[in-house]
Motif scaffolding. Structure first.
Motif, PDB file in Angstrom:
ATOM      1  N   ALA A  10       1.965  -4.569  -7.391  1.00  0.00           N
ATOM      2  CA  ALA A  10       1.044  -4.637  -6.115  1.00  0.00           C
ATOM      3  C   ALA A  10       1.623  -4.720  -5.130  1.00  0.00           C
ATOM      4  O   ALA A  10       1.176  -4.478  -4.482  1.00  0.00           O
ATOM      5  N   ASN A  11       2.907  -4.797  -4.991  1.00  0.00           N
ATOM      6  CA  ASN A  11       3.578  -4.765  -3.868  1.00  0.00           C
ATOM      7  C   ASN A  11       2.915  -2.976  -3.165  1.00  0.00           C
ATOM      8  O   ASN A  11       2.997  -1.996  -2.256  1.00  0.00           O
ATOM      9  N   LYS A  12       4.308  -2.719  -4.315  1.00  0.00           N
ATOM     10  CA  LYS A  12       3.826  -1.021  -4.473  1.00  0.00           C
ATOM     11  C   LYS A  12       2.418  -0.452  -3.961  1.00  0.00           C
ATOM     12  O   LYS A  12       2.330   0.553  -2.824  1.00  0.00           O
ATOM     13  N   LEU A  13       1.440  -0.652  -4.911  1.00  0.00           N
ATOM     14  CA  LEU A  13       0.649  -0.278  -4.952  1.00  0.00           C
ATOM     15  C   LEU A  13       0.176  -0.221  -3.351  1.00  0.00           C
ATOM     16  O   LEU A  13      -0.539   0.194  -2.578  1.00  0.00           O
ATOM     17  N   LEU A  14      -0.288  -2.026  -2.888  1.00  0.00           N
ATOM     18  CA  LEU A  14      -0.320  -2.527  -1.528  1.00  0.00           C
ATOM     19  C   LEU A  14      -0.148  -1.521   0.079  1.00  0.00           C
ATOM     20  O   LEU A  14      -0.002  -0.923   1.258  1.00  0.00           O
ATOM     21  N   ASN A  15       1.477  -0.857  -0.742  1.00  0.00           N
ATOM     22  CA  ASN A  15       2.651  -0.030   0.360  1.00  0.00           C
ATOM     23  C   ASN A  15       2.253   1.289   0.705  1.00  0.00           C
ATOM     24  O   ASN A  15       2.531   2.212   1.605  1.00  0.00           O
ATOM     25  N   ASN A  16       1.652   1.436  -0.538  1.00  0.00           N
ATOM     26  CA  ASN A  16       1.065   3.288  -0.339  1.00  0.00           C
ATOM     27  C   ASN A  16      -0.254   3.499  -0.272  1.00  0.00           C
ATOM     28  O   ASN A  16      -1.319   4.747  -1.203  1.00  0.00           O
ATOM     29  N   LEU A  17      -1.589   2.401   0.559  1.00  0.00           N
ATOM     30  CA  LEU A  17      -2.676   2.651  -0.316  1.00  0.00           C
ATOM     31  C   LEU A  17      -2.929   3.286   1.306  1.00  0.00           C
ATOM     32  O   LEU A  17      -4.261   3.895   1.785  1.00  0.00           O
ATOM     33  N   GLN A  18      -1.859   3.526   2.558  1.00  0.00           N
ATOM     34  CA  GLN A  18      -2.508   4.702   3.276  1.00  0.00           C
ATOM     35  C   GLN A  18      -0.853   4.988   3.461  1.00  0.00           C
ATOM     36  O   GLN A  18      -0.126   4.850   3.435  1.00  0.00           O
ATOM     37  N   VAL A  19      -0.915   6.389   3.535  1.00  0.00           N
ATOM     38  CA  VAL A  19       1.063   7.114   3.182  1.00  0.00           C
ATOM     39  C   VAL A  19       0.970   8.105   4.488  1.00  0.00           C
ATOM     40  O   VAL A  19      -0.296   8.628   4.148  1.00  0.00           O
ATOM     41  N   ASP A  51     -15.526   1.058 -11.590  1.00  0.00           N
ATOM     42  CA  ASP A  51     -15.056   2.219 -10.197  1.00  0.00           C
ATOM     43  C   ASP A  51     -13.920   2.807  -9.408  1.00  0.00           C
ATOM     44  O   ASP A  51     -13.025   1.286  -9.503  1.00  0.00           O
ATOM     45  N   PRO A  52     -13.395   3.294  -8.526  1.00  0.00           N
ATOM     46  CA  PRO A  52     -12.244   3.468  -8.274  1.00  0.00           C
ATOM     47  C   PRO A  52     -11.821   2.860  -7.063  1.00  0.00           C
ATOM     48  O   PRO A  52     -12.513   2.423  -6.145  1.00  0.00           O
ATOM     49  N   LEU A  53     -10.230   3.393  -6.665  1.00  0.00           N
ATOM     50  CA  LEU A  53     -10.080   2.330  -5.447  1.00  0.00           C
ATOM     51  C   LEU A  53      -9.521   3.985  -4.502  1.00  0.00           C
ATOM     52  O   LEU A  53      -9.487   5.178  -5.135  1.00  0.00           O
TER      53      LEU A  53
END
Ligand code: 48H
Length: 263
Positions: free
Chosen positions: A18-27, A158-160
């Motif tokens: 979850a942290n990895k994904l949250l940290n990569n929602l804006q790159v 639905d996607p993210l």
């Protein structure tokens, strides 16, 4: 409350991901496809301090490297790309019959590319497919992502969205991202016809050169590397020679870094 080992393991995995994904929602850069060109670009951009996420449809990143030539797990790399092979600490054996060419174990190369990219700081999300792109005005600003099993099973889920300053289409032969942009956004790409020209048959030496030449931005915010770049610009294929893919990744990284820093 005491926690069982089972609970600690599960909690650690869920919170870690979850942290990895949250940290990569804006790159800064989103690379689509963990093939050789995408992985070289990811490592190079991460080495420069940019935040890079790689989205790979398959469980195992590495793209077409693993399979070598017709499942014989060896590939060939030319002198021009030897420095990149060395950068990833991969062994290369000179080929006596063809001066300036080297034989490389494809499993060693694939695993080194994956390790090199992640160790440099790029985050690889495997088993995640890019199914669409997000636009902000006339520029691509994000990727629409979903789990590969969801895609494969045709589930209505639905996607993210992952926001990014630049996208690299490193999806190999199908050039999936630029195909989506052409077909869904109905915009013109920066090619002679405004459309994808389509990959040509094998002409190895020419294909190796055109792979690098064709590596560039094709729509504001979207670059193409490797076989994707060749498909978009009508380049030739080259079989199991991988130097052009590695060099393409380097060129893509340089172009993307310049573009992102100017934003
Ligand atoms: C997430 C996706 C999606 C998607 C695809 O094909 P690749 O290895 O890519 P390249 O261009 O770096 O290397 C090409 C090389 O492997 C090759 O095929 C050669 C040299 N062919 C010559 C010849 O004559 O045939 O990797 C692309 C990756 C794959 O792992 C796909 O699973 C992945 O991209 N991918 N990932 N979302 N929509 N589409």
């Amino acid at each position: 409350m005491s926690h069982s080992l089972e609970n600690v393991v599960s909690t650690t995995i869920v919170s870690g991901f979850a942290n990895k994904l949250l940290n990569n929602l804006q790159v800064d850069v989103a690379v689509v496809g963990a093939g050789p060109s995408g992985l070289v670009a990811a490592k190079t951009l991460a080495d420069k301090g940019l935040k890079v996420a790689v989205f790979e449809r398959k469980l195992a990143p590495g793209g077409g490297v693993w399979g070598g030539g017709m499942l014989f797990n060896e590939v060939v790399v030319q002198e021009e790309a030897k420095a990149i092979v060395d950068e990833f600490n991969v062994n290369a054996r000179p080929i006596q019959a063809a001066q300036g060419y080297y034989a490389v174990d494809s499993v060693e190369l694939a695993s080194a590319l994956v390790y090199g990219a992640t160790h440099a700081g790029a985050t690889i999300f495997n088993a995640i497919s890019v199914e669409d792109v997000a636009f902000s005005g006339e520029r691509v600003c994000g990727l629409v992502v979903n789990w590969t099993p969801v895609e494969r099973l045709g589930m209505h889920v639905d996607p993210l969205v992952v926001l990014t300053k630049a996208v690299l289409d490193g999806t190999g032969h199908p050039c999936e991202v630029l195909t989506m942009v052409q077909n869904k956004a109905r915009v013109k790409l920066d090619t002679p016809t405004g459309q994808i020209l389509g990959e040509r048959p094998m002409q190895a030496a020419t294909g190796e050169i055109s792979t690098v030449e064709n590596t560039r931005e094709y729509y504001p915010g979207i670059f193409a590397s490797g076989m994707s770049a060749n498909n978009v610009m009508g380049g030739y294929r080259m079989g199991p020679i991988f130097g052009g893919m590695l060099l393409s990744g380097k060129k893509a990284a340089a172009l993307i870094e310049r573009s992102v820093r100017l934003l």
